[in-house]
Motif scaffolding. Structure first.
Motif, PDB file in Angstrom:
ATOM      1  N   CYS A 379      33.815  39.590  38.920  1.00 43.36           N
ATOM      2  CA  CYS A 379      33.511  39.532  37.213  1.00 43.36           C
ATOM      3  C   CYS A 379      32.177  39.779  36.798  1.00 43.36           C
ATOM      4  CB  CYS A 379      34.503  38.206  36.674  1.00 43.36           C
ATOM      5  SG  CYS A 379      36.012  38.077  36.663  1.00 43.36           S
ATOM      6  N   GLU A 380      31.351  38.798  37.495  1.00 45.89           N
ATOM      7  CA  GLU A 380      29.928  39.010  37.246  1.00 45.89           C
ATOM      8  C   GLU A 380      29.303  40.372  37.509  1.00 45.89           C
ATOM      9  OE1 GLU A 380      27.437  35.441  36.949  1.00 45.89           O
ATOM     10  OE2 GLU A 380      29.177  35.727  35.448  1.00 45.89           O
ATOM     11  N   GLN A 381      29.915  41.001  38.832  1.00 46.60           N
ATOM     12  CA  GLN A 381      29.297  42.127  39.204  1.00 46.60           C
ATOM     13  C   GLN A 381      29.874  43.387  38.183  1.00 46.60           C
ATOM     14  OE1 GLN A 381      27.198  43.207  41.647  1.00 46.60           O
ATOM     15  NE2 GLN A 381      26.769  41.208  42.595  1.00 46.60           N
ATOM     16  N   LEU A 382      31.001  43.127  37.777  1.00 48.95           N
ATOM     17  CA  LEU A 382      31.636  44.197  36.978  1.00 48.95           C
ATOM     18  C   LEU A 382      30.890  44.004  35.594  1.00 48.95           C
ATOM     19  CD1 LEU A 382      35.428  43.605  38.163  1.00 48.95           C
ATOM     20  CD2 LEU A 382      34.081  45.631  38.226  1.00 48.95           C
ATOM     21  N   ARG A 383      30.652  43.000  35.180  1.00 49.36           N
ATOM     22  CA  ARG A 383      30.005  42.802  33.714  1.00 49.36           C
ATOM     23  C   ARG A 383      28.639  43.228  33.647  1.00 49.36           C
ATOM     24  NH1 ARG A 383      30.070  37.412  31.966  1.00 49.36           N
ATOM     25  NH2 ARG A 383      29.517  38.166  29.971  1.00 49.36           N
ATOM     26  N   GLY A 384      27.954  43.276  35.187  1.00 48.99           N
ATOM     27  CA  GLY A 384      26.620  43.449  35.367  1.00 48.99           C
ATOM     28  C   GLY A 384      25.600  42.199  34.985  1.00 48.99           C
ATOM     29  N   THR A 385      26.324  40.986  35.103  1.00 53.49           N
ATOM     30  CA  THR A 385      25.460  39.694  34.879  1.00 53.49           C
ATOM     31  C   THR A 385      25.076  38.858  36.077  1.00 53.49           C
ATOM     32  OG1 THR A 385      27.669  38.802  34.403  1.00 53.49           O
ATOM     33  CG2 THR A 385      26.443  39.324  32.310  1.00 53.49           C
ATOM     34  N   ALA A 386      25.151  39.625  37.575  1.00 52.14           N
ATOM     35  CA  ALA A 386      24.944  39.022  38.681  1.00 52.14           C
ATOM     36  C   ALA A 386      23.482  39.224  38.989  1.00 52.14           C
ATOM     37  CB  ALA A 386      25.781  39.745  39.574  1.00 52.14           C
ATOM     38  N   THR A 387      22.553  38.405  38.134  1.00 51.69           N
ATOM     39  CA  THR A 387      21.297  38.437  37.950  1.00 51.69           C
ATOM     40  C   THR A 387      20.719  38.276  39.464  1.00 51.69           C
ATOM     41  OG1 THR A 387      21.299  37.567  35.912  1.00 51.69           O
ATOM     42  CG2 THR A 387      18.899  37.468  36.979  1.00 51.69           C
ATOM     43  N   GLY A 388      19.637  39.004  40.090  1.00 53.73           N
ATOM     44  CA  GLY A 388      19.182  38.850  41.052  1.00 53.73           C
ATOM     45  C   GLY A 388      19.975  39.197  42.264  1.00 53.73           C
ATOM     46  N   ARG A 389      21.188  39.755  42.054  1.00 49.46           N
ATOM     47  CA  ARG A 389      22.058  40.342  43.331  1.00 49.46           C
ATOM     48  C   ARG A 389      22.737  41.225  42.780  1.00 49.46           C
ATOM     49  NH1 ARG A 389      24.133  36.079  40.797  1.00 49.46           N
ATOM     50  NH2 ARG A 389      26.348  35.928  40.424  1.00 49.46           N
ATOM     51  N   GLN A 390      22.607  42.028  41.569  1.00 49.64           N
ATOM     52  CA  GLN A 390      23.546  42.925  41.009  1.00 49.64           C
ATOM     53  C   GLN A 390      23.773  44.152  41.835  1.00 49.64           C
ATOM     54  OE1 GLN A 390      25.436  42.434  38.146  1.00 49.64           O
ATOM     55  NE2 GLN A 390      26.492  44.419  38.830  1.00 49.64           N
ATOM     56  N   VAL A 391      24.730  44.517  42.069  1.00 48.27           N
ATOM     57  CA  VAL A 391      25.134  45.857  42.774  1.00 48.27           C
ATOM     58  C   VAL A 391      25.246  46.907  41.672  1.00 48.27           C
ATOM     59  CG1 VAL A 391      26.667  47.237  44.181  1.00 48.27           C
ATOM     60  CG2 VAL A 391      26.362  44.723  44.828  1.00 48.27           C
ATOM     61  N   PRO A 392      24.333  48.039  41.832  1.00 49.63           N
ATOM     62  CA  PRO A 392      24.218  48.853  40.541  1.00 49.63           C
ATOM     63  C   PRO A 392      25.581  49.663  40.422  1.00 49.63           C
ATOM     64  CG  PRO A 392      22.753  49.567  42.454  1.00 49.63           C
ATOM     65  CD  PRO A 392      23.487  48.300  43.011  1.00 49.63           C
ATOM     66  N   SER A 393      26.178  50.089  39.335  1.00 50.60           N
ATOM     67  CA  SER A 393      27.097  50.525  38.749  1.00 50.60           C
ATOM     68  C   SER A 393      28.326  50.213  39.486  1.00 50.60           C
ATOM     69  CB  SER A 393      27.024  52.119  39.371  1.00 50.60           C
ATOM     70  OG  SER A 393      25.851  52.625  38.767  1.00 50.60           O
ATOM     71  N   VAL A 394      28.573  48.901  39.404  1.00 47.39           N
ATOM     72  CA  VAL A 394      30.123  48.396  39.914  1.00 47.39           C
ATOM     73  C   VAL A 394      31.195  48.671  38.757  1.00 47.39           C
ATOM     74  CG1 VAL A 394      31.488  46.588  40.673  1.00 47.39           C
ATOM     75  CG2 VAL A 394      29.012  46.735  41.426  1.00 47.39           C
ATOM     76  N   ARG A 395      32.123  49.737  38.938  1.00 45.63           N
ATOM     77  CA  ARG A 395      33.229  49.794  38.061  1.00 45.63           C
ATOM     78  C   ARG A 395      34.433  49.097  38.520  1.00 45.63           C
ATOM     79  NH1 ARG A 395      33.938  55.094  38.848  1.00 45.63           N
ATOM     80  NH2 ARG A 395      32.363  54.954  40.401  1.00 45.63           N
ATOM     81  N   ARG A 396      34.768  48.932  39.860  1.00 45.00           N
ATOM     82  CA  ARG A 396      36.064  48.499  40.433  1.00 45.00           C
ATOM     83  C   ARG A 396      35.663  47.790  41.572  1.00 45.00           C
ATOM     84  NH1 ARG A 396      36.996  54.065  40.581  1.00 45.00           N
ATOM     85  NH2 ARG A 396      37.748  54.990  38.667  1.00 45.00           N
ATOM     86  N   ALA A 397      36.378  46.633  41.487  1.00 42.02           N
ATOM     87  CA  ALA A 397      36.278  45.595  42.723  1.00 42.02           C
ATOM     88  C   ALA A 397      37.376  45.112  43.346  1.00 42.02           C
ATOM     89  CB  ALA A 397      35.539  44.398  42.157  1.00 42.02           C
ATOM     90  N   LEU A 398      37.350  44.596  44.592  1.00 42.99           N
ATOM     91  CA  LEU A 398      38.611  44.404  45.033  1.00 42.99           C
ATOM     92  C   LEU A 398      38.300  42.575  45.512  1.00 42.99           C
ATOM     93  CD1 LEU A 398      40.609  45.700  47.861  1.00 42.99           C
ATOM     94  CD2 LEU A 398      39.568  43.675  48.441  1.00 42.99           C
ATOM     95  N   VAL A 399      39.275  41.838  45.556  1.00 39.77           N
ATOM     96  CA  VAL A 399      39.156  40.404  45.878  1.00 39.77           C
ATOM     97  C   VAL A 399      40.309  40.080  46.738  1.00 39.77           C
ATOM     98  CG1 VAL A 399      37.668  39.684  43.928  1.00 39.77           C
ATOM     99  CG2 VAL A 399      40.240  39.809  43.748  1.00 39.77           C
ATOM    100  N   TYR A 400      39.922  39.367  47.831  1.00 37.42           N
ATOM    101  CA  TYR A 400      40.940  39.070  49.102  1.00 37.42           C
ATOM    102  C   TYR A 400      41.024  37.421  49.130  1.00 37.42           C
ATOM    103  CZ  TYR A 400      42.273  38.273  53.726  1.00 37.42           C
ATOM    104  OH  TYR A 400      42.826  37.757  55.079  1.00 37.42           O
ATOM    105  N   GLY A 401      42.354  36.781  48.979  1.00 36.09           N
ATOM    106  CA  GLY A 401      42.315  35.630  49.378  1.00 36.09           C
ATOM    107  C   GLY A 401      43.303  35.400  50.458  1.00 36.09           C
ATOM    108  N   ASN A 402      42.794  34.310  51.460  1.00 33.44           N
ATOM    109  CA  ASN A 402      43.842  34.093  52.798  1.00 33.44           C
ATOM    110  C   ASN A 402      44.160  33.029  52.876  1.00 33.44           C
ATOM    111  OD1 ASN A 402      44.214  34.305  56.000  1.00 33.44           O
ATOM    112  ND2 ASN A 402      42.531  32.988  55.611  1.00 33.44           N
ATOM    113  N   GLY A 403      45.195  32.456  53.002  1.00 34.70           N
ATOM    114  CA  GLY A 403      45.834  31.192  53.299  1.00 34.70           C
ATOM    115  C   GLY A 403      46.305  30.609  54.751  1.00 34.70           C
TER     116      GLY A 403
END
Ligand code: CAA
Length: 418
Positions: A379-403
C-alpha cells in the motif's frame, strides 16, 4: 437508477511498534485496528465485518469474536448485522483474511471489514515459544527435531541444494538482501545490513540454516480496512464536516482520501501440514495460488512493479520468486546472486523492488502477522509514501503469505485506483 460498479478497496491500514513489547496480542490487535480505522477516517461503528488471525502467545477460542466483543462491535445493536470470522491459514492468514474480506464486501454486501492480526512471540520465553511452535508442526510419523519449523524448511532447502539448483551462499544472500532493505525502513528491527560472512557464521540452527536465516521473532500488531468503493463514495461522502469558513469536506482519513488501493484478484492453494518423507513438487502451493491471482486480475508478472514475498526462511523466498514469475523456474538462486552483487555498494529502490521493508528475516516476524506487513508495504509503495525506499511508478503489486511449512499459500494483487 443502476448502481455504479463498485470495486473492493483497502481504505486504511495501521501497525503497532515491533519488538519485545511485553503487551498481550489482544492489546496489539486493538491498537492496530484503531490506527487502521483512523487512516480510513472510519469509526468502529462503521464496520460490519471483522476477520482476525489467531495468536500463538495469547490464543482465544474464536479469536475474531473475542476481539469484536472487546472492541464493542459485538453484541451488535445498530441496523443490519455484523459478520465476524477467524481465519487460520498460518502465516498466510493476513492475505487469506484480505481475500475473505473482499468476498464479504463483494458477495455478502458488507460495507467495511477490518482484517486484524497481532502476536507477542518475542515476549514468550524461547522454551515456551518452541513448545507451542513445535507442537503445531511436528508430524507424529516423521518427527522433525526441535526447533521443528527451521528444520522443516531446512529439509526443503537441502532437497533443492541436492538438485544443484542452489548454492549454500545463495541461500544466505537472501538474508543479506533482506537486511539491506530493512536498513532503509524506519520501523524495521534490523537496523544494519549483514555481510555474507555475518550470515554464514551465525549460529547453526539446522544443517543448512543459521540464526540470521530464521524469521526474526517479534511482538507486533497490524490491521487493514477493506471496503466497497460505493460505501466510501456514498456513505462517507454524506458524512461531511463543516469548517469555520463554511466549506464542507468529507472526513476521510489519508489512505481513503486518495481512493485507497484496489484489490484486483487473489488465489489460494494448500499443501500438507508437514513436509512428506519424500519431498517433491507436490507439497508446494504458491504456484497454484499465484496462477489463480494472475488469472483473476487478468495480468502477467511483467505487469507488476512491486512484490511482497514471504521469506520466513530463504528457501521460501527463493521458491516464491519462481512461483510468482519474477524469474523462470530453476533460476532463483542465480537471480538472488545477481541482486546481491547489484545492491552491494548502494542501490536505488527500483533496482530491487521486492520486500522493501525487509520481510520476515529483517523487518520482524510476529508469528502469523508478517504477511500483513507485505500488504501494508504494498500500500505504501502504491501510494508513493515509502519515503527513502520508494520504487518509482508502482501501479500494481503482488503480496504473498505462506502458512506452516509450505502448507498454505495466499496471493493477492493490488493496484492504484484508476
Ligand atoms: N535477524 C537478526 N537478528 C536475529 C534474527 C534475524 N533473522 N533472528 C534472531 N535474531 C536475534 C534475536 O533478535 C536475538 O537478539 P537479542 O539477543 O539482541 O535479543 C538473537 O538473535 C538470538 O535470537 P533468539 O533470542 O530468537 O535465540 P534463541 O536461541 O532463543 O532461539 C530460534 C533461536 C529457536 C532459532 C528462534 O529464533 C526461532 O525459532 N526463530 C524462528 C521463528 C519462526 O520459525 N517463526 C515462524 C516462521 S514460519 C512462518 O512464518 C509460517 C507460519 O505459519 C507462522
Amino acid at each position: 437508477m443502476p448502481q455504479p460498479v463498485s470495486t473492493v478497496r483497502i481504505v486504511g491500514y495501521g501497525m503497532t511498534a515491533l519488538g519485545k513489547l511485553g503487551r498481550s496480542a489482544s492489546e496489539l490487535m486493538r491498537e492496530a485496528l484503531q490506527k487502521s480505522l483512523r487512516s480510513a477516517g472510519l469509526q468502529m461503528k462503521d464496520l460490519d465485518g471483522l476477520v482476525a488471525v489467531p495468536s500463538l502467545s495469547h490464543p482465544h477460542f474464536m479469536e475474531a469474536h473475542y476481539l469484536a466483543t472487546q472492541v464493542g462491535l459485538l453484541p451488535h445493536r445498530g441496523p443490519g448485522s455484523v459478520r465476524v470470522r477467524t481465519i487460520d491459514t498460518g502465516g498466510a492468514g493476513p492475505v487469506s483474511g484480505l481475500l475473505e474480506a473482499a468476498r464479504m464486501v463483494k458477495d455478502e454486501r458488507c460495507q467495511a471489514v477490518a482484517v486484524v492480526a497481532g502476536d507477542a512471540v518475542s515476549s514468550l520465553a524461547t522454551p515456551e515459544f518452541l513448545a507451542r511452535a513445535d507442537q503445531g508442526c511436528r508430524d507424529p510419523e516423521n518427527s522433525l527435531p526441535s526447533p521443528c519449523i527451521p528444520h522443516g524448511y531446512d529439509q526443503v532447502a537441502q532437497w533443492q541444494l541436492r538438485q544443484g539448483l542452489l548454492s549454500r551462499e545463495q541461500l544466505a544472500m537472501v538474508s543479506v538482501l533482506m537486511s539491506r532493505q530493512a536498513a532503509k525502513h524506519p520501523l524495521a528491527l534490523t537496523r544494519k545490513a549483514h555481510s555474507l560472512e555475518d550470515v554464514l557464521r551465525s549460529r547453526k540452527i539446522a544443517p543448512a540454516t543459521n540464526l540470521l536465516e530464521c524469521a526474526r521473532r517479534a511482538d507486533g500488531g497490524a490491521a487493514i480496512i477493506v471496503a466497497s468503493s460505493n460505501f466510501m463514495d456514498e456513505y462517507m461522502g454524506h458524512d461531511l464536516v463543516s469548517s469555520e469558513d463554511g466549506v464542507s469536506s468529507a472526513r476521510l482519513g489519508p489512505v481513503a482520501a486518495t481512493g485507497g488501493l484496489v484489490v484486483l484478484g487473489g488465489g489460494e492453494a494448500s499443501g500438507p501440514l508437514y513436509p512428506p518423507e519424500e519431498i517433491d513438487e507436490s507439497m508446494f502451493s504458491c504456484e497454484a495460488a499465484a496462477a489463480s491471482a494472475f488469472s483473476e486480475a487478468q495480468l502477467l508478472p511483467e505487469d507488476l512493479q512491486w512484490f511482497g514475498l514471504y521469506d520466513c526462511y530463504p528457501i521460501c523466498f527463493l521458491r516464491a520468486l519462481e512461483a510468482c514469475g519474477v524469474t523462470p523456474k530453476g533460476t532463483a538462486g542465480a537471480w538472488v546472486e545477481e541482486m546481491f552483487w547489484k545492491t552491494e555498494s548502494g542501490y536505488d529502490a527500483g533496482d530491487f523492488p521486492i520486500n522493501t521493508h525487509g520481510g520476515l528475516l529483517a523487518f520482524g516476524a510476529p508469528w502469523e502477522v508478517p504477511a500483513m506487513y507485505n500488504i501494508i508495504e504494498a500500500c505504501e509503495q502504491l501510494r508513493g509514501t515509502a519515503t527513502g525506499r520508494q520504487v518509482p511508478s508502482v501501479r500494481r503489486a503482488l503480496v504473498y503469505g505462506n502458512g506452516g511449512i509450505f502448507s498454505h499459500s495466499a496471493v493477492a494483487i493490488l493496484a492504484q485506483p484508476v
